[in-house]
Enzyme design. Structure first.
Site, PDB file in Angstrom:
ATOM      1  N   ASP A  64      26.669  -0.417  -5.274  1.00 42.36           N
ATOM      2  CA  ASP A  64      26.544  -1.415  -3.880  1.00 42.36           C
ATOM      3  C   ASP A  64      25.753  -2.237  -3.997  1.00 42.36           C
ATOM      4  OD1 ASP A  64      24.295   0.221  -3.337  1.00 42.36           O
ATOM      5  OD2 ASP A  64      24.695   0.771  -1.461  1.00 42.36           O
ATOM      6  N   HIS A  65      24.863  -2.392  -4.727  1.00 41.34           N
ATOM      7  CA  HIS A  65      23.223  -3.310  -5.379  1.00 41.34           C
ATOM      8  C   HIS A  65      23.752  -4.361  -6.406  1.00 41.34           C
ATOM      9  CE1 HIS A  65      20.894  -0.133  -2.954  1.00 41.34           C
ATOM     10  NE2 HIS A  65      20.530  -1.125  -2.893  1.00 41.34           N
ATOM     11  N   ASP A 119      16.386   5.925  -3.169  1.00 39.97           N
ATOM     12  CA  ASP A 119      17.115   4.532  -2.343  1.00 39.97           C
ATOM     13  C   ASP A 119      15.686   4.731  -1.278  1.00 39.97           C
ATOM     14  OD1 ASP A 119      18.330   1.432  -1.991  1.00 39.97           O
ATOM     15  OD2 ASP A 119      17.468   2.620  -0.407  1.00 39.97           O
ATOM     16  N   ARG A 379      13.324  -6.057   5.638  1.00 47.25           N
ATOM     17  CA  ARG A 379      12.416  -6.471   4.554  1.00 47.25           C
ATOM     18  C   ARG A 379      12.682  -8.069   3.900  1.00 47.25           C
ATOM     19  NH1 ARG A 379      12.749  -1.391   0.416  1.00 47.25           N
ATOM     20  NH2 ARG A 379      11.684   0.097   1.682  1.00 47.25           N
ATOM     21  N   SER A 539      11.186  -0.643  -1.979  1.00 47.65           N
ATOM     22  CA  SER A 539      11.636   0.284  -2.416  1.00 47.65           C
ATOM     23  C   SER A 539      10.872   2.097  -3.920  1.00 47.65           C
ATOM     24  CB  SER A 539      12.130  -0.528  -3.205  1.00 47.65           C
ATOM     25  OG  SER A 539      13.122   0.256  -4.990  1.00 47.65           O
ATOM     26  N   ARG A 541      12.336   2.253  -6.326  1.00 51.70           N
ATOM     27  CA  ARG A 541      12.715   1.434  -7.735  1.00 51.70           C
ATOM     28  C   ARG A 541      11.603   2.455  -8.891  1.00 51.70           C
ATOM     29  NH1 ARG A 541      12.418  -4.858  -6.341  1.00 51.70           N
ATOM     30  NH2 ARG A 541      13.596  -3.300  -4.670  1.00 51.70           N
TER      31      ARG A 541
HETATM   32  C1  MIC Z   1      15.553  -1.909  -1.757  1.00 50.93           C
HETATM   33  O1  MIC Z   1      15.923  -2.394  -0.475  1.00 50.93           O
HETATM   34  O2  MIC Z   1      14.360  -2.742  -1.831  1.00 50.93           O
HETATM   35  C2  MIC Z   1      16.919  -1.732  -2.540  1.00 50.93           C
HETATM   36  C3  MIC Z   1      16.517  -2.303  -3.816  1.00 50.93           C
HETATM   37  O3  MIC Z   1      17.452  -0.495  -2.377  1.00 50.93           O
HETATM   38  C4  MIC Z   1      15.792  -0.322  -3.292  1.00 50.93           C
HETATM   39  C5  MIC Z   1      15.801   0.408  -4.305  1.00 50.93           C
HETATM   40  C6  MIC Z   1      15.936  -0.580  -5.924  1.00 50.93           C
HETATM   41  O4  MIC Z   1      15.199  -0.608  -6.020  1.00 50.93           O
HETATM   42  O5  MIC Z   1      17.187  -0.112  -6.679  1.00 50.93           O
HETATM   43  C7  MIC Z   1      14.829   0.617  -2.310  1.00 50.93           C
HETATM   44  O6  MIC Z   1      15.051   0.372  -1.181  1.00 50.93           O
HETATM   45  O7  MIC Z   1      14.553   1.405  -2.639  1.00 50.93           O
HETATM   46 FE1  SF4 Z   2      21.188  -2.536  -0.053  1.00 47.28          FE
HETATM   47 FE2  SF4 Z   2      18.318  -1.863   0.071  1.00 47.28          FE
HETATM   48 FE3  SF4 Z   2      18.865  -3.967   1.760  1.00 47.28          FE
HETATM   49 FE4  SF4 Z   2      19.653  -1.318   2.081  1.00 47.28          FE
HETATM   50  S1  SF4 Z   2      17.579  -2.392   2.220  1.00 47.28           S
HETATM   51  S2  SF4 Z   2      21.137  -3.244   2.012  1.00 47.28           S
HETATM   52  S3  SF4 Z   2      19.726   0.198   0.295  1.00 47.28           S
HETATM   53  S4  SF4 Z   2      19.001  -3.469  -1.542  1.00 47.28           S
END
Ligand code: MIC
Ligand code: SF4
Length: 653
Positions: A64-65, A119, A379, A539, A541
């Site tokens: 999905d990313h 995630d 965010r 995140s 990550r």
């Molecule tokens: C995000 O919202 O920052 C992400 C991208 O979903 C991350 C995961 C990632 O960095 O792949 C998260 O929330 O953990």
């Molecule tokens: Fe995707 Fe992270 Fe955004 Fe949720 S917050 S939609 S998991 S990138």
């Protein structure tokens, strides 16, 4: 003894440790989820564990990313993930199916179960009564293999909801209110449990919006009771059999209490550049808006998008606002289409985006220079949208739709009151985009694993040295997020290729970091990161630890560190020290030499160390200050071996 919901779920899953807040416990994980941006590394790590199949009750791999970027990398990653899923018994959610958290809630979440996801917004599942926790990919890989998840036994804050939301006010406003009360720092080791008479009036998507953004406060997770509303939702998803009732016992104890009268909640906005920077929409009314983006795992449900469609029905978006909508899942798009609501959105002038993370992670739809962007996501860190000078505000779908119509911040209650959207008695269920369900948990042993050139290797850590001879390679301030450390957006496609992705560590904070850190490493010096409060927000990550490790970072010294990142640092052999006296932060400068003798003994002992600082620029200065790290015996072993993979390989944990 009377138990709250968190205690009920944790004690039913307890593998080791005492249920004493602050001490380390290990729990059994029923379900796991990964998404593609963290998933490739998680599965590479799973592969290196040498198991023949997944052992968790249910393992899901969502894409999905990284779905629509230019170049071969995304497609290569998808092919790898798909082949690994088939091989090891993981269910694979194809790109186009939707956002992991929305899909998991719709199709797999179960009250009372535990879920570990790579995630940080995995706590979305708390909306349905799960203990759902975000973690680094390697922790999820261990859980997929049937291993327990280690966490600090949490303090539990009861969030008592009373009253009923007024029309035009919704779940996003509630969670922004909670965030303004609890802030985005200082909540490590805490879980939130919602309860009270106000819960009954909140549908599952609304509860999930609230638990989703618990991540922004740094709490381990948030959970709602499982009640008649939960049963109705699961029944409408054709899954009534997955329902169990889950409520706190009368007289259950909590560590703290926060009371929110839903009837008094106003429309809220998180202002640039933090979800904790909350103001009322009425205080911003009239401010010009350039872009409105509706979607993300926070606000992309059928309830949310139908609300928007009804507000836009028969009207046109303001000529100076760009409006785009990304639904959360194929189920949502399909139902909007069937009910003619998609037509309403298109007729009003909204652009319809793919049902994926997309704009939320800065993959596309970056705002213009200095633009004001209203988003329903979770965010608004500086630069996350892809445009550093943009001003991103987080709002509810109602506030977003109101601005789409007027071109300015508008309290939706001053327009025609948005209609309340009822949950449908039956959702349209079509699971055909979930592959390998028939071999879930078993796998197909002879499946060849597809590895294109974008699929690299997991870097291996080296054992911790006896003396840490290092350089303060970078000094950063408070609230440094993982988006600062390891940017996503345009760089996201390198998630499976560490040597390439490592070039962008701290890219927007200090563009010279890569070159300087590489030079220190090549000269045999360790790199040390110096930071203020709440380092590593955001995140899950693990790349924010893995790539610095690759560049020779061996320690962090911060005033405070957020939970998921703290665990990731240990997993990748980086010692997460904090200043014993936070004022010592002011004494360290970038480029200072920092030495810690007897590091291995210190880690084996109580974790308190004396750092010798030497500065040779201008005049020579030498001083000492104390740092410390509190570790469990297991974490000590991981660090001494140079990370979890190295420790597992040596049979060390
Ligand atoms: C995000 O919202 O920052 C992400 C991208 O979903 C991350 C995961 C990632 O960095 O792949 C998260 O929330 O953990
Ligand atoms: Fe995707 Fe992270 Fe955004 Fe949720 S917050 S939609 S998991 S990138």
């Amino acid at each position: 003894m009377a138990q709250n919901i968190v205690e009920k779920i944790l004690s039913a899953h307890l593998v080791s440790g005492d249920m004493k807040p602050g001490s380390e416990i290990a729990i059994r994980i029923d379900q796991t989820l990964t998404q593609d941006a963290t998933g490739t590394m998680a599965y590479l790590q799973f592969e290196s564990m040498g198991l023949d199949r997944v052992k968790a009750d249910l393992a899901l791999s969502y894409v999905d990313h990284n779905t629509i970027q230019v170049g071969f990398e995304n497609a290569d990653d998808h092919a790898y993930l798909r082949s690994v899923a088939r091989r090891y018994g993981v269910i694979f959610s194809r790109p186009g199916n939707g956002i992991c958290h929305q899909l998991h809630l719709e199709r797999f979440g179960k009250p009372g179960a535990t879920l570990l996801g790579s995630d940080s917004h995995t706590p979305t599942g708390g909306g349905i009564g799960m203990v759902a926790i975000g973690a680094g990919g390697i922790d999820v890989a261990v859980a997929m293999g049937g291993g327990p998840f280690h966490l600090t036994c949490p303090k539990v804050t009861r969030v008592e909801l009373t009253g009923t939301l007024r029309p035009g006010v919704s779940a996003k406003d509630v969670i922004l209110k909670v965030i303004s009360a609890l802030t985005t720092q200082g909540n490590v080791g805490r879980m939130l449990e919602y309860g009270g008479a106000g819960v009954a009036g909140l549908g599952i998507p609304s509860r999930a919006t609230i638990t989703n953004m618990g991540a922004e406060m740094g709490v381990t997770t948030s959970v709602f009771p499982s009640d008649e509303t939960t049963r109705r939702f699961l029944k409408a998803q054709g899954r009534e059999a997955d329902w169990t009732e889950l409520v706190a016992d009368a007289y259950a104890g909590y560590d703290d209490l926060l009371e929110i009268d839903l009837g008094e909640v106003e429309p809220m906005a998180a202002c640039p550049h933090s979800p904790g920077n909350v103001a009322t929409v009425s205080s911003l009314a009239g401010k010009k808006v350039n872009q409105v983006l509706i979607g993300s795992c926070t606000n992309s449900s059928y309830r949310d998008l139908k609300t928007v469609a009804l507000m836009l029905r028969g009207k046109k978006i303001h000529p100076e606002v760009e409006v785009s909508i990304a639904p959360g899942s194929r189920q949502v798009v399909g139902m909007l289409a069937k009910e003619g609501l998609l037509g309403d959105l298109v007729a009003a002038g909204a652009r319809i985006l793919e049902n994926a993370c997309g704009f939320c992670i800065g993959n596309h739809m970056s705002p213009g220079t200095d633009a004001v962007s209203l988003r329903t996501s979770n965010r608004n860190f500086e630069g996350r949208s892809g445009t550093r000078s943009a001003h991103v505000y987080l709002v509810s779908p109602e506030t977003a739709a109101a601005a789409a119509l007027t071109g300015v911040f508008t309290d939706a209650r001053t327009l025609d009151a948005p209609q309340a959207v009822e949950e449908p008695p039956a959702f349209d269920v079509d699971d055909s985009m979930f592959l390998f369900r028939e071999t879930a948990g078993v796998g197909v042993a002879d499946t060849p694993i597809v590895r294109g050139p974008n699929i690299g290797e997991v870097p291996k850590g080296a054992p911790l040295p006896d003396t840490l001879d290092g350089i303060a390679a970078i000094k950063v301030g408070d609230k440094i997020t993982t988006d600062h450390i390891m940017p996503a957006g345009a760089r996201l496609k390198y998630r499976s290729n560490i040597p390439q992705y490592a070039k962008y560590v701290f890219e927007h904070v200090d563009p010279d970091f890569f070159a300087n850190a590489s030079a220190n490493r090549d000269a045999g010096l360790a790199n040390i990161i110096v930071a203020g409060e709440s380092y590593g927000q955001g995140s899950s990550r693990e790349h924010a630890a893995m790539c610095p490790m690759y560049l020779g970072v061996r320690a962090l010294i911060a005033k405070s560190i957020e939970r998921i990142h703290w665990a990731n640092l240990i997993n990748f052999g980086i010692v997460p020290f904090t200043f014993v006296n936070p004022d010592d932060y002011n004494r360290v400068r970038e480029g200072d030499s920092l030495t810690i003798p007897n590091l291995r003994e210190i880690i084996k002992g109580d974790g308190t160390a004396t750092v010798t600082l030497k500065r040779t620029q201008k005049r020579t200065i030498s001083m000492k200050f104390a740092v410390s790290v509190t570790l469990s015996e297991r974490q000590k072993k991981i660090l001494l071996h140079g990370g979890l993979l190295a420790a597992v390989a040596k049979g060390g944990v």
